[in-house]
Design a protein around this motif. Sequence first.
Motif, PDB file in Angstrom:
ATOM      1  N   ASN A  24      57.011 -50.747  11.774  1.00  0.00           N
ATOM      2  CA  ASN A  24      55.845 -51.391  11.169  1.00  0.00           C
ATOM      3  C   ASN A  24      55.354 -52.579  11.996  1.00  0.00           C
ATOM      4  O   ASN A  24      55.238 -53.701  11.515  1.00  0.00           O
ATOM      5  CB  ASN A  24      56.189 -51.854   9.738  1.00  0.00           C
ATOM      6  CG  ASN A  24      54.948 -52.319   8.983  1.00  0.00           C
ATOM      7  OD1 ASN A  24      53.840 -51.841   9.221  1.00  0.00           O
ATOM      8  ND2 ASN A  24      55.144 -53.271   8.079  1.00  0.00           N
ATOM      9  N   VAL A  25      55.048 -52.316  13.282  1.00  0.00           N
ATOM     10  CA  VAL A  25      54.585 -53.387  14.154  1.00  0.00           C
ATOM     11  C   VAL A  25      53.066 -53.320  14.339  1.00  0.00           C
ATOM     12  O   VAL A  25      52.446 -52.282  14.113  1.00  0.00           O
ATOM     13  CB  VAL A  25      55.282 -53.334  15.538  1.00  0.00           C
ATOM     14  CG1 VAL A  25      56.768 -53.568  15.400  1.00  0.00           C
ATOM     15  CG2 VAL A  25      55.006 -52.021  16.251  1.00  0.00           C
ATOM     16  N   ASP A  26      52.499 -54.459  14.751  1.00  0.00           N
ATOM     17  CA  ASP A  26      51.053 -54.551  14.964  1.00  0.00           C
ATOM     18  C   ASP A  26      50.676 -54.394  16.437  1.00  0.00           C
ATOM     19  O   ASP A  26      49.609 -53.880  16.755  1.00  0.00           O
ATOM     20  CB  ASP A  26      50.542 -55.910  14.465  1.00  0.00           C
ATOM     21  CG  ASP A  26      50.871 -56.132  13.004  1.00  0.00           C
ATOM     22  OD1 ASP A  26      50.258 -55.452  12.162  1.00  0.00           O
ATOM     23  OD2 ASP A  26      51.742 -56.965  12.703  1.00  0.00           O
ATOM     24  N   ILE A  27      51.548 -54.896  17.306  1.00  0.00           N
ATOM     25  CA  ILE A  27      51.280 -54.879  18.742  1.00  0.00           C
ATOM     26  C   ILE A  27      52.554 -54.433  19.464  1.00  0.00           C
ATOM     27  O   ILE A  27      53.650 -54.873  19.124  1.00  0.00           O
ATOM     28  CB  ILE A  27      50.871 -56.272  19.269  1.00  0.00           C
ATOM     29  CG1 ILE A  27      49.588 -56.766  18.581  1.00  0.00           C
ATOM     30  CG2 ILE A  27      50.695 -56.270  20.784  1.00  0.00           C
ATOM     31  CD1 ILE A  27      49.261 -58.228  18.879  1.00  0.00           C
ATOM     32  N   VAL A  28      52.400 -53.570  20.478  1.00  0.00           N
ATOM     33  CA  VAL A  28      53.501 -53.233  21.383  1.00  0.00           C
ATOM     34  C   VAL A  28      53.133 -53.767  22.755  1.00  0.00           C
ATOM     35  O   VAL A  28      52.090 -53.427  23.307  1.00  0.00           O
ATOM     36  CB  VAL A  28      53.762 -51.712  21.448  1.00  0.00           C
ATOM     37  CG1 VAL A  28      54.845 -51.402  22.476  1.00  0.00           C
ATOM     38  CG2 VAL A  28      54.168 -51.182  20.073  1.00  0.00           C
ATOM     39  N   HIS A  29      53.993 -54.628  23.300  1.00  0.00           N
ATOM     40  CA  HIS A  29      53.736 -55.306  24.576  1.00  0.00           C
ATOM     41  C   HIS A  29      54.771 -54.816  25.580  1.00  0.00           C
ATOM     42  O   HIS A  29      55.941 -55.191  25.516  1.00  0.00           O
ATOM     43  CB  HIS A  29      53.844 -56.822  24.364  1.00  0.00           C
ATOM     44  CG  HIS A  29      53.326 -57.637  25.506  1.00  0.00           C
ATOM     45  ND1 HIS A  29      52.873 -58.926  25.350  1.00  0.00           N
ATOM     46  CD2 HIS A  29      53.182 -57.360  26.825  1.00  0.00           C
ATOM     47  CE1 HIS A  29      52.492 -59.405  26.524  1.00  0.00           C
ATOM     48  NE2 HIS A  29      52.684 -58.467  27.434  1.00  0.00           N
ATOM     49  N   THR A  30      54.351 -53.955  26.525  1.00  0.00           N
ATOM     50  CA  THR A  30      55.293 -53.344  27.468  1.00  0.00           C
ATOM     51  C   THR A  30      55.169 -53.967  28.855  1.00  0.00           C
ATOM     52  O   THR A  30      54.100 -54.456  29.238  1.00  0.00           O
ATOM     53  CB  THR A  30      55.076 -51.823  27.561  1.00  0.00           C
ATOM     54  OG1 THR A  30      53.703 -51.552  27.916  1.00  0.00           O
ATOM     55  CG2 THR A  30      55.374 -51.157  26.225  1.00  0.00           C
ATOM     56  N   HIS A  31      56.285 -53.886  29.637  1.00  0.00           N
ATOM     57  CA  HIS A  31      56.368 -54.650  30.886  1.00  0.00           C
ATOM     58  C   HIS A  31      56.812 -53.844  32.102  1.00  0.00           C
ATOM     59  O   HIS A  31      56.964 -54.428  33.182  1.00  0.00           O
ATOM     60  CB  HIS A  31      57.315 -55.839  30.686  1.00  0.00           C
ATOM     61  CG  HIS A  31      56.870 -56.786  29.618  1.00  0.00           C
ATOM     62  ND1 HIS A  31      56.071 -57.873  29.877  1.00  0.00           N
ATOM     63  CD2 HIS A  31      57.074 -56.781  28.271  1.00  0.00           C
ATOM     64  CE1 HIS A  31      55.807 -58.505  28.740  1.00  0.00           C
ATOM     65  NE2 HIS A  31      56.398 -57.870  27.754  1.00  0.00           N
ATOM     66  N   ASP A  32      57.059 -52.557  31.970  1.00  0.00           N
ATOM     67  CA  ASP A  32      57.357 -51.738  33.143  1.00  0.00           C
ATOM     68  C   ASP A  32      56.868 -50.316  32.885  1.00  0.00           C
ATOM     69  O   ASP A  32      56.540 -49.952  31.754  1.00  0.00           O
ATOM     70  CB  ASP A  32      58.849 -51.764  33.504  1.00  0.00           C
ATOM     71  CG  ASP A  32      59.731 -51.162  32.421  1.00  0.00           C
ATOM     72  OD1 ASP A  32      59.527 -49.980  32.076  1.00  0.00           O
ATOM     73  OD2 ASP A  32      60.628 -51.857  31.924  1.00  0.00           O
ATOM     74  N   LEU A  33      56.820 -49.518  33.938  1.00  0.00           N
ATOM     75  CA  LEU A  33      56.191 -48.203  33.841  1.00  0.00           C
ATOM     76  C   LEU A  33      56.872 -47.304  32.818  1.00  0.00           C
ATOM     77  O   LEU A  33      56.191 -46.598  32.058  1.00  0.00           O
ATOM     78  CB  LEU A  33      56.198 -47.523  35.219  1.00  0.00           C
ATOM     79  CG  LEU A  33      55.431 -46.206  35.299  1.00  0.00           C
ATOM     80  CD1 LEU A  33      53.957 -46.415  34.982  1.00  0.00           C
ATOM     81  CD2 LEU A  33      55.599 -45.576  36.679  1.00  0.00           C
ATOM     82  N   ALA A  34      58.203 -47.308  32.786  1.00  0.00           N
ATOM     83  CA  ALA A  34      58.919 -46.464  31.831  1.00  0.00           C
ATOM     84  C   ALA A  34      58.519 -46.785  30.402  1.00  0.00           C
ATOM     85  O   ALA A  34      58.325 -45.887  29.569  1.00  0.00           O
ATOM     86  CB  ALA A  34      60.426 -46.620  32.013  1.00  0.00           C
ATOM     87  N   MET A  35      58.372 -48.070  30.096  1.00  0.00           N
ATOM     88  CA  MET A  35      58.002 -48.482  28.745  1.00  0.00           C
ATOM     89  C   MET A  35      56.509 -48.272  28.477  1.00  0.00           C
ATOM     90  O   MET A  35      56.120 -47.888  27.372  1.00  0.00           O
ATOM     91  CB  MET A  35      58.393 -49.941  28.502  1.00  0.00           C
ATOM     92  CG  MET A  35      59.892 -50.187  28.533  1.00  0.00           C
ATOM     93  SD  MET A  35      60.801 -49.322  27.192  1.00  0.00           S
ATOM     94  CE  MET A  35      61.264 -47.784  27.987  1.00  0.00           C
TER      95      MET A  35
END
Length: 358
Positions: free
Chosen positions: A89-100
């Motif tokens: 139940n999240v509002d934002i997903v903040h990813t930091h590398d290509l796999a993610m």
Amino acid sequence: MRKIRILFPYVGKTLGGSHMASLLLSQKISKKKYETIIFVHKKGKLTEYLDKNRIKWITHKDSSIYFNGRLTQIFFLIFRYKKILKDLNVDIVHTHDLAMHLTWLLPCKLLNVYHIWHQRAKSGKKIILLANLSSQIISISRFIRNNFPESLKKKTVTIYDPILFKKKNLAKKKSKKLKICIVANLQRLKRIEIAIDIILKIKKTFNQKVILNIFGEKREPIFSELKKLIINNKLESNIEFMGLKTPIKPWILKSDILLATSENEGLGLSILEAMSLGTPVVASNDGGHKETIKNKKNGFLVELDDIDGYVDVIINLYNNTLLKNKIIRNAKKTVREKFSLNKHLDQIDKVYEKFIKN
């Protein structure tokens, strides 16, 4: 008003500068407005660090499979991670590398969850086009943004990584041995073989007692290749692989110079660490280094393969106290004005705020 829930997902097996910068953000962003969740797919170096520093993290029973380089895999992951997103139940997903990026992007799209694609390294121009599907792209330097296709540049904001700056550091005394450090997980782009050539030249030409300590994960096959190169040049007493050290600051502080020979570096968090600590930086005139260092003012830039250039700068800097002190003063000023944590948090907050209003 309820807090906005932001997910920071990581593979978990490794630990590097991008992890440190993004974790600092997750821990320091306003807790009045945001609830940050550290999500880890696999136990490894990252989870060891999180546990050691008592940083809470979670995982999910269905998250052991993630993007591993095959684009067709993305579509098989969609429904698995769509379910996980619903559970979290999240509002934002903040990813930091290509796999993610490629694990979480499409599930976010399907569920209308905002996705932030934080680009920290130079990427292939075809695969980066997938970032068009994200809600926002962040680049850690102009160098990274300038390598994007034109269609992505308008969607991208450049936000430099931050550094925790302390006004006072312990005074350093000049040692009898020239102590140089490199902070880098062993990858081709770090070009550690250039550093080995530099140490060899210093030892042979100037008869200078010199030590190079290399901090970072000893990744194969590069580790074995470099060890062989060191043995062939009889530098075993001059170069040591120290492994991964956290915190790294005390080790940088003990060094006379931080050396960064990498190519296409996005920015270089260890460079900012050194500048904040009063350890002069000698770096390649390439990539994001040029946005951090102004040559001969707050550090030194040398052309990628110019061994003699590196050696001349290092020896001059080591022996010239007035020059060294000028570089240190200017470097600290640069970090304080351009790479402060508060500035970083304000810029990220503006990105998040855009989604809150929606």
